[in-house]
Write a protein that holds these residues in place. Structure first.
Motif, mmCIF file in Angstrom:
data_model
loop_
_atom_site.group_PDB
_atom_site.id
_atom_site.type_symbol
_atom_site.label_atom_id
_atom_site.label_comp_id
_atom_site.label_asym_id
_atom_site.label_seq_id
_atom_site.Cartn_x
_atom_site.Cartn_y
_atom_site.Cartn_z
ATOM 1 N N LEU A 165 0.874 -12.739 -13.297
ATOM 2 C CA LEU A 165 1.889 -13.439 -12.520
ATOM 3 C C LEU A 165 1.269 -14.152 -11.316
ATOM 4 C CD1 LEU A 165 4.894 -14.054 -12.279
ATOM 5 C CD2 LEU A 165 5.161 -11.951 -10.944
ATOM 6 N N ILE A 166 0.284 -13.520 -10.681
ATOM 7 C CA ILE A 166 -0.377 -14.142 -9.526
ATOM 8 C C ILE A 166 -1.068 -15.438 -9.931
ATOM 9 C CG2 ILE A 166 -2.231 -13.888 -7.827
ATOM 10 C CD1 ILE A 166 -1.566 -10.890 -7.734
ATOM 11 N N TRP A 170 4.428 -8.094 -5.124
ATOM 12 C CA TRP A 170 2.989 -8.189 -4.838
ATOM 13 C C TRP A 170 2.444 -9.570 -5.184
ATOM 14 C CZ3 TRP A 170 -0.089 -5.501 -1.881
ATOM 15 C CH2 TRP A 170 -1.448 -5.801 -1.913
ATOM 16 N N ALA A 171 2.959 -10.172 -6.261
ATOM 17 C CA ALA A 171 2.522 -11.516 -6.626
ATOM 18 C C ALA A 171 2.890 -12.514 -5.524
ATOM 19 C CB ALA A 171 3.154 -11.931 -7.948
ATOM 20 N N LEU A 172 4.110 -12.419 -5.002
ATOM 21 C CA LEU A 172 4.534 -13.292 -3.905
ATOM 22 C C LEU A 172 3.691 -13.058 -2.657
ATOM 23 C CD1 LEU A 172 8.418 -13.097 -4.312
ATOM 24 C CD2 LEU A 172 6.981 -15.109 -4.667
ATOM 25 N N LEU A 210 7.831 -8.249 4.159
ATOM 26 C CA LEU A 210 8.941 -7.877 3.273
ATOM 27 C C LEU A 210 8.458 -7.633 1.840
ATOM 28 C CD1 LEU A 210 12.037 -7.543 2.905
ATOM 29 C CD2 LEU A 210 12.111 -9.997 2.382
ATOM 30 N N THR A 211 7.594 -8.536 1.351
ATOM 31 C CA THR A 211 7.166 -8.455 -0.052
ATOM 32 C C THR A 211 6.070 -7.419 -0.278
ATOM 33 O OG1 THR A 211 5.628 -10.309 0.339
ATOM 34 C CG2 THR A 211 7.816 -10.825 -0.564
ATOM 35 N N GLY A 212 4.909 -7.627 0.349
ATOM 36 C CA GLY A 212 3.750 -6.781 0.067
ATOM 37 C C GLY A 212 3.755 -5.432 0.753
ATOM 38 N N SER A 244 -7.139 -11.894 -7.853
ATOM 39 C CA SER A 244 -6.160 -11.024 -8.517
ATOM 40 C C SER A 244 -6.748 -10.310 -9.736
ATOM 41 C CB SER A 244 -4.940 -11.844 -8.955
ATOM 42 O OG SER A 244 -5.275 -12.731 -10.020
ATOM 43 N N ILE A 245 -7.782 -10.871 -10.345
ATOM 44 C CA ILE A 245 -8.394 -10.242 -11.524
ATOM 45 C C ILE A 245 -8.920 -8.855 -11.172
ATOM 46 C CG2 ILE A 245 -10.256 -10.447 -13.230
ATOM 47 C CD1 ILE A 245 -10.018 -13.494 -12.931
ATOM 48 N N PHE A 246 -9.347 -8.694 -9.906
ATOM 49 C CA PHE A 246 -9.922 -7.422 -9.487
ATOM 50 C C PHE A 246 -8.877 -6.305 -9.393
ATOM 51 C CE2 PHE A 246 -13.130 -10.428 -8.319
ATOM 52 C CZ PHE A 246 -14.326 -9.738 -8.439
#
Length: 313
Positions: free
Chosen positions: A109-110, A168-170, A77-79, A251-253
């Protein structure tokens, strides 16, 4: 261990750089289809490839429980569903400057959600690396004219962009939980399957069979590229990276994505590569390097303390 981490960082760089090509492919695909339809076709194609791959690679896979299916559904659902509908809507309706900057804010946010829900350690390197990388992304997106950011007011499409960032964070944070039990291939396959199911009703409403038949060859090439490389190959590498180094560091990438998008736009669309792009790319790479190397600032502080002691003695 250090050598293994560099391999993981290489995989994350390739994965997120490949995501940058989605901007190019998406621009091509939205000429023929609506956003939800593009997302559905992309992930339907990916699912056809992923299930045989999972059956081949994961011989001793365990049967998911009802709770596991619930987590896979959240991932889908999210990503897969929400993020991609928002992404393609933004590709079609939002200015590139605004949409790119919104999506580039994902790592912030991640990292916060990973610290709150996964209890991952958020180091100074994470924060400094993110700030430097995000500065580079901003420089690239605005082509060095940072005041451009203040020219845009808040518009309805911004809610769509916020939806993309949060979904995307979720996805990244819930993905870390799922990866404690399942492999990157299994997690990606089940997430894509659920996401494809969620996208189907939207695709049926907004697209006719005539639209499918009238789409040109380049559109299908763009969708195929997103299915195979942007989804199957890159999602598996990204998920494997999350499993090995954590959601916050992985997530930095994501900051690599807009850099690759600019480079690909230069190569494929004939756009000009400017000095601002070069400076921004340097900032991004520096930020990623600092954010993934926790000993850098520590070594610097130790060196400064040693110098201070020598001068004092």
């Amino acid at each position: 261990m250090i050598k293994k981490h560099w391999v993981i960082y290489g995989m994350l760089t390739i994965a997120t750089a490949t995501w940058g090509s989605a901007f190019i492919a998406g621009k091509i695909a939205v000429q023929s289809f609506e956003p939800a339809t593009i997302a559905f076709l992309r992930f339907f194609g990916a699912a056809i490839l992923l299930f045989p791959l999972m059956w081949l690679m994961e011989k001793n896979r365990q049967k998911p429980t009802l709770k596991d299916y619930g987590l896979f559904a959240v991932l889908g659902l999210t990503g897969i569903a929400v993020y991609n509908i928002c992404f393609f809507l933004a590709t079609k309706h939002a200015p590139v400057i605004k949409s790119s900057l919104f999506i580039a804010s994902n790592p912030v946010l991640i990292v916060l959600l990973s610290g709150i829900f996964l209890k991952e350690t958020i180091t100074k390197n994470h924060i400094i690396g993110m700030v430097i990388a995000l500065t580079g992304v901003t420089f690239i997106i605005t082509e060095g004219h940072l005041l451009t950011l203040f020219q845009f007011g808040f518009e309805p499409i911004d809610f769509v962009l916020l939806g993309a960032v949060f979904s995307w964070a979720l996805y990244s944070v819930v993905g870390k939980v799922v990866l404690r039990k399942y492999s990157a291939v299994e997690s990606t396959t089940y997430a894509v399957a659920f996401g494809t199911i969620f996208l189907l009703p939207f695709a049926l409403v907004e697209t006719s069979w005539q639209d499918i038949l009238s789409a040109d060859f380049l559109t299908w090439v763009a969708i195929s590229h997103m299915s195979i490389f942007v989804t199957v190959v890159s999602f598996i590498m990204y998920y494997y990276g999350i499993k090995e180094v954590g959601a916050a560091k992985a997530s930095i990438f994501i900051n690599v994505m807009p850099v690759s998008a600019v480079l690909m736009a230069t190569f494929f669309l004939g756009e000009t590569f400017t000095w601002a792009h070069g400076i921004g790319a340097a900032f991004v790479l520096t930020g990623v390097y600092i954010g993934t190397n926790p000993k850098i600032l520590r070594r610097k502080l130790i060196a400064e303390e040693s110098s201070f002691k020598r001068l004092s003695s």
